[in-house]
Design a protein around this motif. Structure first.
Motif, mmCIF file in Angstrom:
data_model
loop_
_atom_site.group_PDB
_atom_site.id
_atom_site.type_symbol
_atom_site.label_atom_id
_atom_site.label_comp_id
_atom_site.label_asym_id
_atom_site.label_seq_id
_atom_site.Cartn_x
_atom_site.Cartn_y
_atom_site.Cartn_z
ATOM 1 N N MET A 116 0.895 -1.239 -0.148
ATOM 2 C CA MET A 116 -0.096 -0.037 0.109
ATOM 3 C C MET A 116 0.990 1.211 -0.100
ATOM 4 S SD MET A 116 -2.903 1.615 -0.007
ATOM 5 C CE MET A 116 -3.741 -0.050 -0.025
ATOM 6 N N THR A 117 0.680 2.217 -0.903
ATOM 7 C CA THR A 117 1.502 3.357 -1.045
ATOM 8 C C THR A 117 1.033 4.068 0.285
ATOM 9 O OG1 THR A 117 1.299 3.189 -3.362
ATOM 10 C CG2 THR A 117 2.000 5.232 -2.372
ATOM 11 N N SER A 118 2.169 4.814 0.879
ATOM 12 C CA SER A 118 1.726 5.487 2.095
ATOM 13 C C SER A 118 1.187 6.782 1.755
ATOM 14 C CB SER A 118 3.137 6.025 2.821
ATOM 15 O OG SER A 118 4.208 6.640 1.816
ATOM 16 N N SER A 119 1.182 7.359 0.452
ATOM 17 C CA SER A 119 0.741 8.521 0.323
ATOM 18 C C SER A 119 -0.924 8.519 0.344
ATOM 19 C CB SER A 119 1.172 9.113 -1.056
ATOM 20 O OG SER A 119 0.833 8.255 -2.300
ATOM 21 N N ILE A 120 -1.248 7.395 0.022
ATOM 22 C CA ILE A 120 -2.635 6.973 0.112
ATOM 23 C C ILE A 120 -3.651 7.711 1.388
ATOM 24 C CG2 ILE A 120 -4.682 5.254 0.105
ATOM 25 C CD1 ILE A 120 -3.497 5.578 -2.559
ATOM 26 N N PHE A 121 -2.736 7.528 2.703
ATOM 27 C CA PHE A 121 -3.274 8.010 3.866
ATOM 28 C C PHE A 121 -2.808 9.229 4.097
ATOM 29 C CE2 PHE A 121 -3.775 3.290 3.992
ATOM 30 C CZ PHE A 121 -5.129 3.115 4.004
ATOM 31 N N SER A 122 -2.004 9.923 3.536
ATOM 32 C CA SER A 122 -0.930 11.147 3.804
ATOM 33 C C SER A 122 -2.120 12.324 4.022
ATOM 34 C CB SER A 122 -0.278 11.260 2.808
ATOM 35 O OG SER A 122 0.672 12.655 3.226
ATOM 36 N N GLY A 123 -1.936 12.837 5.248
ATOM 37 C CA GLY A 123 -2.824 13.957 5.371
ATOM 38 C C GLY A 123 -4.208 13.793 6.088
ATOM 39 N N LEU A 124 -4.631 12.484 6.003
ATOM 40 C CA LEU A 124 -5.840 12.290 6.442
ATOM 41 C C LEU A 124 -6.297 12.212 7.983
ATOM 42 C CD1 LEU A 124 -6.888 9.087 3.908
ATOM 43 C CD2 LEU A 124 -7.362 11.554 3.789
ATOM 44 N N ASN A 125 -7.234 12.539 8.448
ATOM 45 C CA ASN A 125 -7.555 12.595 9.853
ATOM 46 C C ASN A 125 -8.359 11.257 10.203
ATOM 47 O OD1 ASN A 125 -10.229 12.764 9.350
ATOM 48 N ND2 ASN A 125 -10.161 15.013 9.489
ATOM 49 N N ASP A 126 -8.544 10.832 11.321
ATOM 50 C CA ASP A 126 -9.043 9.556 11.764
ATOM 51 C C ASP A 126 -10.277 9.404 10.917
ATOM 52 O OD1 ASP A 126 -6.868 8.877 13.167
ATOM 53 O OD2 ASP A 126 -7.966 9.486 15.116
ATOM 54 N N ALA A 127 -11.143 10.246 10.889
ATOM 55 C CA ALA A 127 -12.600 10.047 10.234
ATOM 56 C C ALA A 127 -12.363 9.997 8.537
ATOM 57 C CB ALA A 127 -13.403 11.270 10.587
ATOM 58 N N GLN A 128 -11.572 10.662 8.289
ATOM 59 C CA GLN A 128 -11.399 10.590 6.866
ATOM 60 C C GLN A 128 -10.652 9.276 6.407
ATOM 61 O OE1 GLN A 128 -8.955 13.965 6.403
ATOM 62 N NE2 GLN A 128 -10.372 15.349 5.534
ATOM 63 N N ARG A 129 -9.743 8.807 7.069
ATOM 64 C CA ARG A 129 -9.089 7.440 7.069
ATOM 65 C C ARG A 129 -10.182 6.149 6.964
ATOM 66 N NH1 ARG A 129 -3.145 5.099 8.115
ATOM 67 N NH2 ARG A 129 -3.845 2.997 7.668
ATOM 68 N N SER A 130 -10.878 6.471 8.083
ATOM 69 C CA SER A 130 -12.111 5.542 8.346
ATOM 70 C C SER A 130 -12.904 5.434 7.097
ATOM 71 C CB SER A 130 -12.933 5.653 9.450
ATOM 72 O OG SER A 130 -13.921 4.769 9.570
ATOM 73 N N ALA A 131 -13.345 6.597 6.412
ATOM 74 C CA ALA A 131 -14.073 6.483 5.144
ATOM 75 C C ALA A 131 -13.396 5.941 3.885
ATOM 76 C CB ALA A 131 -14.788 8.161 4.913
ATOM 77 N N VAL A 132 -12.121 6.218 3.897
ATOM 78 C CA VAL A 132 -11.252 5.721 2.628
ATOM 79 C C VAL A 132 -11.270 4.328 2.828
ATOM 80 C CG1 VAL A 132 -8.994 5.554 1.851
ATOM 81 C CG2 VAL A 132 -10.170 7.857 2.412
ATOM 82 N N GLU A 133 -11.243 3.758 3.849
ATOM 83 C CA GLU A 133 -11.001 2.397 4.209
ATOM 84 C C GLU A 133 -12.217 1.420 3.991
ATOM 85 O OE1 GLU A 133 -6.895 1.169 6.659
ATOM 86 O OE2 GLU A 133 -8.300 2.697 7.860
ATOM 87 N N HIS A 134 -13.252 2.100 4.214
ATOM 88 C CA HIS A 134 -14.565 1.485 4.315
ATOM 89 C C HIS A 134 -14.950 0.749 2.790
ATOM 90 C CE1 HIS A 134 -18.774 0.658 5.280
ATOM 91 N NE2 HIS A 134 -19.072 1.046 4.075
ATOM 92 N N THR A 135 -15.255 -0.661 2.814
ATOM 93 C CA THR A 135 -15.447 -1.380 1.628
ATOM 94 C C THR A 135 -16.590 -2.209 1.786
ATOM 95 O OG1 THR A 135 -14.095 -3.001 2.361
ATOM 96 C CG2 THR A 135 -13.068 -1.305 1.034
ATOM 97 N N GLN A 136 -17.279 -2.276 2.796
ATOM 98 C CA GLN A 136 -18.361 -3.202 3.044
ATOM 99 C C GLN A 136 -19.688 -2.396 2.771
ATOM 100 O OE1 GLN A 136 -17.931 -6.616 3.058
ATOM 101 N NE2 GLN A 136 -15.803 -5.971 2.694
ATOM 102 N N GLY A 137 -20.442 -2.471 1.510
ATOM 103 C CA GLY A 137 -21.674 -1.897 1.657
ATOM 104 C C GLY A 137 -21.729 -0.254 1.515
ATOM 105 N N PRO A 138 -22.772 0.527 1.260
ATOM 106 C CA PRO A 138 -22.901 1.885 1.044
ATOM 107 C C PRO A 138 -22.210 2.513 2.050
ATOM 108 C CG PRO A 138 -24.945 0.827 0.519
ATOM 109 C CD PRO A 138 -23.961 -0.123 1.293
ATOM 110 N N LEU A 139 -21.941 3.964 1.911
ATOM 111 C CA LEU A 139 -21.205 4.746 2.995
ATOM 112 C C LEU A 139 -21.695 6.247 2.548
ATOM 113 C CD1 LEU A 139 -19.320 5.486 5.127
ATOM 114 C CD2 LEU A 139 -17.446 5.799 3.636
ATOM 115 N N LEU A 140 -22.164 7.010 3.366
ATOM 116 C CA LEU A 140 -22.851 8.316 3.269
ATOM 117 C C LEU A 140 -21.858 9.131 4.256
ATOM 118 C CD1 LEU A 140 -24.841 10.484 2.455
ATOM 119 C CD2 LEU A 140 -26.052 9.954 4.263
ATOM 120 N N ILE A 141 -21.305 10.113 3.479
ATOM 121 C CA ILE A 141 -20.179 10.989 4.058
ATOM 122 C C ILE A 141 -21.050 12.349 4.144
ATOM 123 C CG2 ILE A 141 -18.122 12.225 4.171
ATOM 124 C CD1 ILE A 141 -17.219 9.894 2.520
#
Length: 206
Positions: free
Chosen positions: A1-26
């Motif tokens: 996994m490229t480190s830049s994928i998570f660069s500068g993300l806060n915890d909530a943003q990272r959680s949204a980025v990594e979510h893959t199971q079902g729909p996600l509303l932000i």
């Protein structure tokens, strides 16, 4: 996994980025990093084996679509982004109509009329050059189109005599557009939506 994928993300943003199971509303306000989250999420999906052709990102303006494309390109290789679909709703609608033109009685090289072109047609139809009358007619027809109503349905939905008259204008307007082999901006949303709702084969394809 490229480190830049998570660069500068806060915890909530990272959680949204990594979510893959079902729909996600932000839900997020202006300047809170929505575009950053979405672009990093797309990059994350691509990095984890999701085919680029299976990802569709739609937004409202050409500027926003271009910004998303540029940000994703900065995170991944050109090959990874090759078949990625990032566009405005209207651009996507136009692409669908070009491919499915025959289903709506159009040729693939149909024209797209702007508000000025539409105004000229309506001026000829209602016989009025008054700006207020033209504006009201365009607005009423646009509202019907956004509600996915045909001219026939607009007649049934009309609540007063003026609306009944405008529904007849709407019918004449659509006949003229078809004769010109043209659509307006509202049709770029309305017609693809109706195709997806009413045609199972096209819905499955897209």
């Amino acid at each position: 996994m490229t480190s830049s994928i998570f660069s500068g993300l806060n915890d909530a943003q990272r959680s949204a980025v990594e979510h893959t199971q079902g729909p996600l509303l932000i839900l997020a306000g202006a300047g809170s990093g929505k575009t950053k989250t979405l672009t990093h999420r797309i990059a994350y999906l691509l990095e984890n084996g999701v085919p680029s052709a299976s990802i569709l990102a739609v937004t409202f303006t050409n500027k926003a679509a271009k910004e998303m494309q540029e940000r994703i390109a900065g995170l991944l290789s050109t090959q990874q982004c090759k078949l990625l679909n990032v566009s405005t709703f209207h651009s996507l609608g136009m692409r669908m109509l070009r491919e499915e033109a025959n289903e709506v009685g159009l040729k693939k090289k149909f024209s797209i009329f702007d508000a000025g072109d539409s105004g000229k047609i309506l001026h000829e139809t209602i016989g009025s050059s008054g700006k207020d009358a033209l504006f009201r007619a365009q607005q009423r027809i646009s509202l019907w189109k956004n509600a996915l109503l045909s001219p026939e349905q607009a007649v049934d939905a009309a609540e007063n005599e003026w609306e009944k008259q405008m529904a007849l204008v709407y019918a004449s307007y659509q006949d003229t557009l078809l004769a010109y082999q043209a659509v307006d901006f509202d049709d770029l949303i309305r017609l693809p939506t109706l195709l997806l709702q009413q045609n199972a084969d096209i819905r499955y394809k897209w």
